[in-house]
Design a protein around this motif. Structure first.
Motif, mmCIF file in Angstrom:
data_model
loop_
_atom_site.group_PDB
_atom_site.id
_atom_site.type_symbol
_atom_site.label_atom_id
_atom_site.label_comp_id
_atom_site.label_asym_id
_atom_site.label_seq_id
_atom_site.Cartn_x
_atom_site.Cartn_y
_atom_site.Cartn_z
ATOM 1 N N LEU A 62 0.813 -1.208 0.000
ATOM 2 C CA LEU A 62 0.000 0.000 0.000
ATOM 3 C C LEU A 62 0.852 1.267 0.000
ATOM 4 C CD1 LEU A 62 -2.757 -1.031 2.574
ATOM 5 C CD2 LEU A 62 -2.815 -1.181 0.085
ATOM 6 N N SER A 63 1.994 1.211 0.682
ATOM 7 C CA SER A 63 2.842 2.407 0.776
ATOM 8 C C SER A 63 3.500 2.738 -0.552
ATOM 9 C CB SER A 63 3.913 2.210 1.843
ATOM 10 O OG SER A 63 3.330 2.157 3.116
ATOM 11 N N ALA A 64 3.511 1.774 -1.490
ATOM 12 C CA ALA A 64 4.099 2.054 -2.801
ATOM 13 C C ALA A 64 3.377 3.208 -3.480
ATOM 14 C CB ALA A 64 4.041 0.804 -3.669
ATOM 15 N N LEU A 65 2.109 3.409 -3.129
ATOM 16 C CA LEU A 65 1.336 4.516 -3.695
ATOM 17 C C LEU A 65 1.985 5.857 -3.375
ATOM 18 C CD1 LEU A 65 -1.262 5.462 -5.132
ATOM 19 C CD2 LEU A 65 -2.369 5.513 -2.902
ATOM 20 N N LEU A 66 2.543 5.964 -2.169
ATOM 21 C CA LEU A 66 3.190 7.216 -1.773
ATOM 22 C C LEU A 66 4.439 7.481 -2.594
ATOM 23 C CD1 LEU A 66 2.890 7.005 2.122
ATOM 24 C CD2 LEU A 66 1.495 8.343 0.543
ATOM 25 N N ALA A 67 5.086 6.414 -3.033
ATOM 26 C CA ALA A 67 6.320 6.566 -3.807
ATOM 27 C C ALA A 67 6.043 6.874 -5.272
ATOM 28 C CB ALA A 67 7.165 5.301 -3.684
ATOM 29 N N THR A 68 4.856 6.506 -5.767
ATOM 30 C CA THR A 68 4.557 6.669 -7.189
ATOM 31 C C THR A 68 3.547 7.771 -7.472
ATOM 32 O OG1 THR A 68 2.850 4.959 -7.040
ATOM 33 C CG2 THR A 68 5.063 4.242 -7.654
ATOM 34 N N SER A 69 2.737 8.122 -6.490
ATOM 35 C CA SER A 69 1.693 9.131 -6.708
ATOM 36 C C SER A 69 2.049 10.427 -5.987
ATOM 37 C CB SER A 69 0.344 8.610 -6.207
ATOM 38 O OG SER A 69 -0.619 9.660 -6.232
ATOM 39 N N ALA A 70 2.300 11.461 -6.772
ATOM 40 C CA ALA A 70 2.620 12.757 -6.176
ATOM 41 C C ALA A 70 1.436 13.310 -5.401
ATOM 42 C CB ALA A 70 3.034 13.740 -7.272
ATOM 43 N N THR A 71 0.227 13.046 -5.880
ATOM 44 C CA THR A 71 -0.970 13.547 -5.199
ATOM 45 C C THR A 71 -1.135 12.912 -3.827
ATOM 46 O OG1 THR A 71 -2.093 13.880 -7.324
ATOM 47 C CG2 THR A 71 -3.468 13.785 -5.339
ATOM 48 N N ALA A 72 -0.976 11.570 -3.769
ATOM 49 C CA ALA A 72 -1.113 10.869 -2.486
ATOM 50 C C ALA A 72 -0.029 11.313 -1.518
ATOM 51 C CB ALA A 72 -1.037 9.356 -2.705
ATOM 52 N N PHE A 73 1.194 11.433 -2.025
ATOM 53 C CA PHE A 73 2.297 11.858 -1.159
ATOM 54 C C PHE A 73 2.032 13.251 -0.605
ATOM 55 C CE2 PHE A 73 6.264 14.052 -0.371
ATOM 56 C CZ PHE A 73 6.985 13.133 0.374
ATOM 57 N N THR A 74 1.607 14.157 -1.466
ATOM 58 C CA THR A 74 1.357 15.540 -1.031
ATOM 59 C C THR A 74 0.242 15.597 0.005
ATOM 60 O OG1 THR A 74 2.068 16.384 -3.185
ATOM 61 C CG2 THR A 74 0.745 17.856 -1.805
ATOM 62 N N ALA A 75 -0.813 14.807 -0.209
ATOM 63 C CA ALA A 75 -1.940 14.821 0.727
ATOM 64 C C ALA A 75 -1.509 14.344 2.106
ATOM 65 C CB ALA A 75 -3.068 13.939 0.195
ATOM 66 N N VAL A 76 -0.817 13.210 2.166
ATOM 67 C CA VAL A 76 -0.358 12.683 3.452
ATOM 68 C C VAL A 76 0.665 13.615 4.084
ATOM 69 C CG1 VAL A 76 0.816 10.758 4.579
ATOM 70 C CG2 VAL A 76 -0.836 10.308 2.774
ATOM 71 N N LYS A 77 1.527 14.195 3.246
ATOM 72 C CA LYS A 77 2.560 15.103 3.750
ATOM 73 C C LYS A 77 1.937 16.307 4.455
ATOM 74 C CE LYS A 77 4.506 17.961 0.921
ATOM 75 N NZ LYS A 77 5.315 18.556 -0.171
ATOM 76 N N ALA A 211 7.145 22.491 9.248
ATOM 77 C CA ALA A 211 7.391 23.282 8.054
ATOM 78 C C ALA A 211 8.334 22.572 7.101
ATOM 79 C CB ALA A 211 7.982 24.648 8.452
ATOM 80 N N ARG A 212 9.344 21.920 7.664
ATOM 81 C CA ARG A 212 10.297 21.179 6.831
ATOM 82 C C ARG A 212 9.604 20.019 6.114
ATOM 83 N NH1 ARG A 212 15.860 18.179 8.953
ATOM 84 N NH2 ARG A 212 16.490 17.352 6.921
ATOM 85 N N LEU A 213 8.735 19.316 6.828
ATOM 86 C CA LEU A 213 8.003 18.210 6.215
ATOM 87 C C LEU A 213 7.078 18.722 5.114
ATOM 88 C CD1 LEU A 213 7.204 15.239 6.136
ATOM 89 C CD2 LEU A 213 5.559 15.685 7.961
ATOM 90 N N ALA A 214 6.428 19.838 5.364
ATOM 91 C CA ALA A 214 5.503 20.400 4.370
ATOM 92 C C ALA A 214 6.230 20.817 3.097
ATOM 93 C CB ALA A 214 4.764 21.606 4.959
ATOM 94 N N LEU A 215 7.480 21.256 3.241
ATOM 95 C CA LEU A 215 8.244 21.735 2.090
ATOM 96 C C LEU A 215 9.085 20.635 1.445
ATOM 97 C CD1 LEU A 215 9.485 25.141 3.552
ATOM 98 C CD2 LEU A 215 7.624 24.767 1.923
ATOM 99 N N SER A 216 9.050 19.418 2.022
ATOM 100 C CA SER A 216 9.864 18.321 1.497
ATOM 101 C C SER A 216 9.344 17.878 0.136
ATOM 102 C CB SER A 216 9.861 17.145 2.457
ATOM 103 O OG SER A 216 8.565 16.606 2.600
ATOM 104 N N GLU A 217 10.242 17.356 -0.673
ATOM 105 C CA GLU A 217 9.891 16.885 -1.996
ATOM 106 C C GLU A 217 9.825 15.371 -2.010
ATOM 107 O OE1 GLU A 217 9.064 18.803 -4.458
ATOM 108 O OE2 GLU A 217 9.528 20.682 -3.438
ATOM 109 N N GLN A 218 9.082 14.833 -2.959
ATOM 110 C CA GLN A 218 9.014 13.384 -3.133
ATOM 111 C C GLN A 218 10.251 12.922 -3.874
ATOM 112 O OE1 GLN A 218 5.851 12.105 -5.646
ATOM 113 N NE2 GLN A 218 5.787 10.042 -4.823
ATOM 114 N N HIS A 219 10.895 11.834 -3.370
ATOM 115 C CA HIS A 219 12.092 11.303 -4.016
ATOM 116 C C HIS A 219 11.851 9.865 -4.427
ATOM 117 C CE1 HIS A 219 14.429 14.819 -2.887
ATOM 118 N NE2 HIS A 219 13.989 14.712 -1.660
#
Length: 219
Positions: A62-77, A211-219
């Motif tokens: 399930l967590s693979a979604l966070l690695a592949t979907s920018a939308t999901a990552f941004t929402a959880v972030k 703030a750092r987490l909010a500004l982090s990028e997906q890698h």
């Protein structure tokens, strides 16, 4: 066994990774310093519960979604960052309490103590601080598979075993951190006002981490 290799290296690497400072460590130290080791342990148990959520999610894919979907990552972030900021604001707003039956002169003379939080609430603080951090999910996806053989009979089982070992060792470290922080605070005889400002300082650090987490990028 179970398609796992280099287990000793995995355990050593996991220990070193646990030593890195982050929101989890700050929460444990803050609660231990202001309310004692039991409060720190409550936060640690919540963090451990949150870690298990990440472990099961990653093992099931399930967590693979966070690695592949920018939308999901941004929402959880953003949800995670908002909660960490919320915890930080709560620490910044900490106040002193005095006995209800003391008059104004006695209240000023007595040493007040920082208002304690129930252990259940501290547990959920630890749980949400960990489970709402997408970086933790991405960490498990990137780190754990390196110690699973490509021909493992059951990769999810191997993932669960390694994740549980990592979490168990992490809990040992977290409870040790809680005990050490509480002991150091007691030995230093931290006054209530100092404890209050320590709590507020930790709150400021939580705001910065959010703030750092909010500004982090997906890698």
């Amino acid at each position: 066994m179970f398609g796992i290799h280099d287990l000793t290296l995995f355990m050593i690497s996991g220990l070193l990774l646990n030593l890195m400072p982050g929101p989890d460590s700050l929460l444990i130290m803050s609660r231990s310093a202001t309310q004692g080791w039991r409060a720190g342990s409550a936060a640690a148990l919540g963090i451990g519960a949150g870690t298990m959520v990440h472990i099961f999610a990653a093992a099931l894919g399930l967590s693979a979604l966070l690695a592949t979907s920018a939308t999901a990552f941004t929402a959880v972030k953003w949800v995670g960052a908002a909660y960490i900021v919320y915890v930080g604001i709560g620490m910044l707003r900490s106040r002193l309490k005095t006995p209800a039956d003391a008059d104004a002169a006695q209240a000023r003379a007595r040493a007040a103590t920082a208002q304690p939080l129930p252990y259940r609430r501290i547990f959920f603080q630890g749980f949400l601080t960990n489970v709402l951090n997408p970086k933790v999910a991405l960490f498990f996806l990137a780190f754990v598979p390196q110690f699973i053989s490509a021909n493992a009979a059951s990769k999810p089982l191997a993932f669960l075993i390694l994740g549980s070992i990592f979490n168990f060792n992490g809990m040992l470290y977290c409870h040790g951190l809680a005990l050490f922080t509480a002991f150091a605070s007691a030995r230093l005889n931290i006054k209530p006002m100092a404890a209050l400002w320590m709590n507020r300082t930790m709150g400021g650090l939580f705001l910065a981490l959010g703030a750092r987490l909010a500004l982090s990028e997906q890698h």
